[in-house]
Motif scaffolding. Structure first.
Motif, PDB file in Angstrom:
ATOM      1  N   LEU A   1       7.254 -53.245 108.014  1.00 58.36           N
ATOM      2  CA  LEU A   1       6.348 -52.196 107.564  1.00 58.36           C
ATOM      3  C   LEU A   1       6.166 -51.186 108.688  1.00 58.36           C
ATOM      4  CD1 LEU A   1       4.334 -50.890 105.624  1.00 58.36           C
ATOM      5  CD2 LEU A   1       2.602 -52.513 106.427  1.00 58.36           C
ATOM      6  N   PHE A   2       6.651 -49.961 108.443  1.00 54.74           N
ATOM      7  CA  PHE A   2       6.522 -48.868 109.398  1.00 54.74           C
ATOM      8  C   PHE A   2       5.442 -47.912 108.899  1.00 54.74           C
ATOM      9  CE2 PHE A   2      11.370 -49.118 110.421  1.00 54.74           C
ATOM     10  CZ  PHE A   2      11.167 -50.296 111.101  1.00 54.74           C
ATOM     11  N   VAL A   3       4.513 -47.546 109.762  1.00 58.73           N
ATOM     12  CA  VAL A   3       3.423 -46.659 109.370  1.00 58.73           C
ATOM     13  C   VAL A   3       3.314 -45.493 110.335  1.00 58.73           C
ATOM     14  CG1 VAL A   3       0.949 -46.452 108.932  1.00 58.73           C
ATOM     15  CG2 VAL A   3       2.149 -48.548 108.283  1.00 58.73           C
ATOM     16  N   ASP A   4       3.372 -44.277 109.781  1.00 60.16           N
ATOM     17  CA  ASP A   4       3.073 -43.073 110.535  1.00 60.16           C
ATOM     18  C   ASP A   4       1.556 -42.921 110.559  1.00 60.16           C
ATOM     19  OD1 ASP A   4       2.308 -40.483 111.184  1.00 60.16           O
ATOM     20  OD2 ASP A   4       3.827 -39.498 109.978  1.00 60.16           O
ATOM     21  N   GLY A   5       0.964 -43.171 111.723  1.00 62.81           N
ATOM     22  CA  GLY A   5      -0.479 -43.012 111.893  1.00 62.81           C
ATOM     23  C   GLY A   5      -0.816 -41.838 112.788  1.00 62.81           C
ATOM     24  N   ILE A   6       0.061 -40.837 112.814  1.00 62.73           N
ATOM     25  CA  ILE A   6      -0.095 -39.750 113.780  1.00 62.73           C
ATOM     26  C   ILE A   6      -1.422 -39.031 113.620  1.00 62.73           C
ATOM     27  CG2 ILE A   6       0.853 -37.515 114.498  1.00 62.73           C
ATOM     28  CD1 ILE A   6       3.659 -38.739 113.932  1.00 62.73           C
ATOM     29  N   SER A   7      -1.853 -38.772 112.384  1.00 61.52           N
ATOM     30  CA  SER A   7      -3.130 -38.078 112.186  1.00 61.52           C
ATOM     31  C   SER A   7      -4.233 -39.015 111.714  1.00 61.52           C
ATOM     32  CB  SER A   7      -2.959 -36.928 111.188  1.00 61.52           C
ATOM     33  OG  SER A   7      -2.564 -37.405 109.919  1.00 61.52           O
ATOM     34  N   SER A   8      -4.045 -40.305 111.930  1.00 67.38           N
ATOM     35  CA  SER A   8      -5.079 -41.276 111.560  1.00 67.38           C
ATOM     36  C   SER A   8      -5.482 -42.171 112.715  1.00 67.38           C
ATOM     37  CB  SER A   8      -4.610 -42.140 110.382  1.00 67.38           C
ATOM     38  OG  SER A   8      -3.479 -42.924 110.716  1.00 67.38           O
ATOM     39  N   ILE A   9      -4.534 -42.643 113.489  1.00 71.72           N
ATOM     40  CA  ILE A   9      -4.831 -43.592 114.566  1.00 71.72           C
ATOM     41  C   ILE A   9      -5.717 -42.910 115.618  1.00 71.72           C
ATOM     42  CG2 ILE A   9      -3.817 -44.910 116.461  1.00 71.72           C
ATOM     43  CD1 ILE A   9      -1.416 -45.456 114.578  1.00 71.72           C
TER      44      ILE A   9
ATOM     45  N   HIS B   1       0.472 -42.863 106.711  1.00 73.96           N
ATOM     46  CA  HIS B   1      -0.909 -43.274 106.445  1.00 73.96           C
ATOM     47  C   HIS B   1      -1.765 -42.090 106.015  1.00 73.96           C
ATOM     48  CE1 HIS B   1      -4.862 -45.245 108.109  1.00 73.96           C
ATOM     49  NE2 HIS B   1      -4.771 -45.356 106.802  1.00 73.96           N
ATOM     50  N   ASN B   2      -1.690 -41.008 106.774  1.00 75.62           N
ATOM     51  CA  ASN B   2      -2.533 -39.844 106.508  1.00 75.62           C
ATOM     52  C   ASN B   2      -1.652 -38.602 106.442  1.00 75.62           C
ATOM     53  OD1 ASN B   2      -5.560 -39.003 106.461  1.00 75.62           O
ATOM     54  ND2 ASN B   2      -4.619 -37.531 107.852  1.00 75.62           N
ATOM     55  N   GLU B   3      -1.478 -38.073 105.240  1.00 75.70           N
ATOM     56  CA  GLU B   3      -0.595 -36.916 105.016  1.00 75.70           C
ATOM     57  C   GLU B   3      -1.402 -35.635 105.237  1.00 75.70           C
ATOM     58  OE1 GLU B   3       1.933 -34.485 104.876  1.00 75.70           O
ATOM     59  OE2 GLU B   3       2.960 -36.305 104.186  1.00 75.70           O
ATOM     60  N   THR B   4      -1.153 -34.993 106.383  1.00 77.68           N
ATOM     61  CA  THR B   4      -1.964 -33.827 106.743  1.00 77.68           C
ATOM     62  C   THR B   4      -1.690 -32.613 105.871  1.00 77.68           C
ATOM     63  OG1 THR B   4      -0.371 -33.208 108.453  1.00 77.68           O
ATOM     64  CG2 THR B   4      -2.259 -34.516 109.137  1.00 77.68           C
ATOM     65  N   ALA B   5      -0.520 -32.539 105.245  1.00 76.41           N
ATOM     66  CA  ALA B   5      -0.206 -31.373 104.418  1.00 76.41           C
ATOM     67  C   ALA B   5      -1.123 -31.261 103.214  1.00 76.41           C
ATOM     68  CB  ALA B   5       1.252 -31.427 103.959  1.00 76.41           C
ATOM     69  N   THR B   6      -1.583 -32.407 102.703  1.00 77.01           N
ATOM     70  CA  THR B   6      -2.380 -32.416 101.474  1.00 77.01           C
ATOM     71  C   THR B   6      -3.765 -33.023 101.659  1.00 77.01           C
ATOM     72  OG1 THR B   6      -1.345 -34.528 100.877  1.00 77.01           O
ATOM     73  CG2 THR B   6      -0.358 -32.511  99.965  1.00 77.01           C
ATOM     74  N   GLY B   7      -4.053 -33.554 102.850  1.00 78.17           N
ATOM     75  CA  GLY B   7      -5.339 -34.185 103.069  1.00 78.17           C
ATOM     76  C   GLY B   7      -5.500 -35.470 102.296  1.00 78.17           C
ATOM     77  N   VAL B   8      -4.479 -36.331 102.374  1.00 77.43           N
ATOM     78  CA  VAL B   8      -4.450 -37.579 101.597  1.00 77.43           C
ATOM     79  C   VAL B   8      -4.266 -38.771 102.538  1.00 77.43           C
ATOM     80  CG1 VAL B   8      -2.929 -38.940 100.102  1.00 77.43           C
ATOM     81  CG2 VAL B   8      -3.664 -36.670  99.381  1.00 77.43           C
ATOM     82  N   THR B   9      -5.069 -39.807 102.330  1.00 74.63           N
ATOM     83  CA  THR B   9      -4.925 -41.058 103.072  1.00 74.63           C
ATOM     84  C   THR B   9      -4.500 -42.171 102.116  1.00 74.63           C
ATOM     85  OG1 THR B   9      -6.646 -40.406 104.644  1.00 74.63           O
ATOM     86  CG2 THR B   9      -6.069 -42.731 104.572  1.00 74.63           C
ATOM     87  N   SER B  10      -3.417 -42.864 102.458  1.00 76.49           N
ATOM     88  CA  SER B  10      -2.945 -43.985 101.655  1.00 76.49           C
ATOM     89  C   SER B  10      -3.564 -45.293 102.134  1.00 76.49           C
ATOM     90  CB  SER B  10      -1.416 -44.078 101.720  1.00 76.49           C
ATOM     91  OG  SER B  10      -0.813 -43.027 101.000  1.00 76.49           O
ATOM     92  N   ASP B  11      -3.602 -46.272 101.254  1.00 74.02           N
ATOM     93  CA  ASP B  11      -4.217 -47.571 101.531  1.00 74.02           C
ATOM     94  C   ASP B  11      -3.147 -48.519 102.083  1.00 74.02           C
ATOM     95  OD1 ASP B  11      -5.485 -50.032 101.515  1.00 74.02           O
ATOM     96  OD2 ASP B  11      -6.474 -49.709  99.584  1.00 74.02           O
TER      97      ASP B  11
ATOM     98  N   ILE C   1      -7.219 -26.816 113.144  1.00 73.50           N
ATOM     99  CA  ILE C   1      -6.029 -27.310 112.492  1.00 73.50           C
ATOM    100  C   ILE C   1      -6.052 -28.838 112.616  1.00 73.50           C
ATOM    101  CG2 ILE C   1      -4.736 -25.203 112.927  1.00 73.50           C
ATOM    102  CD1 ILE C   1      -3.407 -26.589 115.294  1.00 73.50           C
ATOM    103  N   PRO C   2      -5.269 -29.557 111.820  1.00 75.87           N
ATOM    104  CA  PRO C   2      -5.300 -31.026 111.906  1.00 75.87           C
ATOM    105  C   PRO C   2      -4.451 -31.559 113.058  1.00 75.87           C
ATOM    106  CG  PRO C   2      -3.884 -30.346 110.113  1.00 75.87           C
ATOM    107  CD  PRO C   2      -4.501 -29.090 110.652  1.00 75.87           C
ATOM    108  N   GLY C   3      -4.532 -30.922 114.196  1.00 77.31           N
ATOM    109  CA  GLY C   3      -3.823 -31.303 115.401  1.00 77.31           C
ATOM    110  C   GLY C   3      -2.760 -30.270 115.748  1.00 77.31           C
ATOM    111  N   PRO C   4      -2.675 -29.924 117.050  1.00 75.17           N
ATOM    112  CA  PRO C   4      -3.448 -30.478 118.161  1.00 75.17           C
ATOM    113  C   PRO C   4      -4.946 -30.229 118.011  1.00 75.17           C
ATOM    114  CG  PRO C   4      -1.547 -29.228 118.969  1.00 75.17           C
ATOM    115  CD  PRO C   4      -1.668 -28.946 117.505  1.00 75.17           C
ATOM    116  N   THR C   5      -5.721 -31.131 118.628  1.00 71.37           N
ATOM    117  CA  THR C   5      -7.165 -31.049 118.555  1.00 71.37           C
ATOM    118  C   THR C   5      -7.734 -30.583 119.890  1.00 71.37           C
ATOM    119  OG1 THR C   5      -7.468 -33.362 119.228  1.00 71.37           O
ATOM    120  CG2 THR C   5      -7.222 -32.933 116.878  1.00 71.37           C
TER     121      THR C   5
END
Length: 404
Positions: free
Chosen positions: A172-180, A145-155, A14-18
């Motif tokens: 600028l607030f960034v959710d990097g939970i599944s990217s950082i 930043h990285n939308e785990t529901a759809t597998g999409v990364t924004s720039d 799953i895309p986390g927990p890993t």
């Protein structure tokens, strides 16, 4: 009659927990200790500095909360904003939807920019909204930043350029939970003001430790600088930055910390330093592409609408019309002890997800691809047995996980 023991371990994709590295698990096996002792800062103080590496920051301030990522979302909003403040949110998946919902429930005036699921944030639309805001009523831009529901990364770099082009002072607030910790993240370069992370993904820890890296600009706002001092400031107690930072100066916390997770974080950061962040980013890029090679060989498509949106931490795979992805997920778990990600909200039953982030290598990923392939075949899907494994393994043989 009770089910017999299942040999082997559960394969967690799953895309986390890993999956947690063994040495990190051992590091967390600690006896309780006095978190007010004179020696405790020897553990705590280095964490605030060392974690900056993962955020791509030297100038930011790291704060650690006993929390999931959702709590850190709340900390970013409540420490910097006032009731009724305008914020711009790009919404294109389940987690950007949830962050939008939180902002609304906290009393913010949310300008929602809805994008098609399978795409990401649109920098041009963000720039247009900010240019139109002549009075600078918009106080923040919120991006997953990285939308785990759809597998999409924004720039995020493009979003920052758009904000600068508009000449707007919004945070600028960034959710990097599944990217950082897995994808390149450049907090200082992108001038991110609040970067939100959770322990259970790229940091390779159990859930329960929330991390946020805060810019000097955001700290000044929180302290009552730009727009501060209002009686309408959003309430915050547990997530108060000031309480944390006052205690952190001495190497302590304002309340009982999640002690085993701190030991785990220390070891996880050591693991990441040893591999090197550039190697980590390259490894995830290779594993992500290998997964997409398998998807193509199966004759399927990712949920991401164009290659530019592809995530290197999770691939959401669209199943054919009439196929229930939930049955594939259930069968993979029951028959092969493989955990795949479910489709959420708008894509429930339409996709299954393979998470390819954290502590994994070529053979780990090939096991997940083989299990997903067998589950699809068992559920009646028409595809060539072995095709996905062959495509992924061919790509992996030609593309080492680490650069020479």
């Amino acid at each position: 009659m009770a089910a017999s023991r299942r040999p082997g371990r559960n394969h967690l994709f799953i895309p986390g927990p890993t999956t947690i590295p063994d040495r990190v698990i051992r590091a967390m096996s600690v006896q309780s200790e006095d978190h007010r002792s004179p020696s405790f800062p020897e553990l705590a103080k280095p964490l605030f500095q060392d974690a900056k590496m993962v955020f791509g920051s030297t100038e930011g301030t790291v704060i650690l909360f006993p929390s999931s990522g959702t709590g850190i979302w709340e900390s970013a909003l409540t420490n910097t904003l006032c009731r009724g403040d305008k914020v711009v949110v790009a919404r294109f998946g389940q987690f950007s939807h949830l962050w939008t919902d939180m902002a609304m429930r906290l009393g913010l005036d949310v300008i929602v920019q809805d994008e098609e699921w399978g795409t990401g944030a649109d920098p041009q639309k963000i720039e247009e909204a900010l240019r139109a805001d002549k009075d600078h009523a918009i106080k923040a831009v919120m991006i997953v930043h990285n939308e785990t529901a759809t597998g999409v990364t924004s720039d995020i770099g493009a979003v920052r350029k758009a904000m600068d082009a508009a000449g707007h002072p919004a945070l600028l607030f960034v959710d990097g939970i599944s990217s950082i910790g897995s994808l390149p993240f450049k907090m200082d370069e992108w001038k991110v003001d609040c970067a939100v992370a959770g322990s259970q993904k790229g940091f390779m820890l159990p859930a329960g430790l929330g991390l946020i890296c805060v810019s000097q600009k955001a700290l000044k706002v929180a302290e009552g600088g730009q727009g501060g001092g209002s009686n309408d400031r959003l309430g915050h107690v547990y997530f108060a930055w000031a309480d944390q930072l006052n205690a952190n100066k001495g190497g302590y916390f304002p309340y009982t910390p999640a002690l085993p997770l701190l030991y785990g974080l220390r070891e996880a950061l050591a693991v990441m330093k040893e591999e090197g962040m550039e190697n980590i980013y390259h490894r995830h890029a290779v594993l992500g592409e290998a997964t997409r090679q398998a998807v193509a060989a199966w004759g399927l498509k990712p949920c991401a609408k164009e290659p530019k949106w592809n995530s290197d931490t999770v691939t959401a795979i669209v199943v054919p019309e009439g196929v229930d992805a939930a049955k594939i997920i259930s069968h993979a778990y029951d028959r092969y002890n493989l955990s795949l990600g479910a489709g959420l909200s708008k894509v429930a039953g339409k996709v299954f997800r393979i998470g390819h982030l954290g502590d994994l290598n070529e053979l780990s990923l090939l096991g997940a691809i083989a299990g997903a392939e067998m589950a699809m075949l068992d559920c009646g899907m028409k595809l060539t047995p072995g095709s996905g494994v062959a495509a992924a393994s061919s790509y992996l043989r030609e593309n080492p996980l680490h650069k020479a």
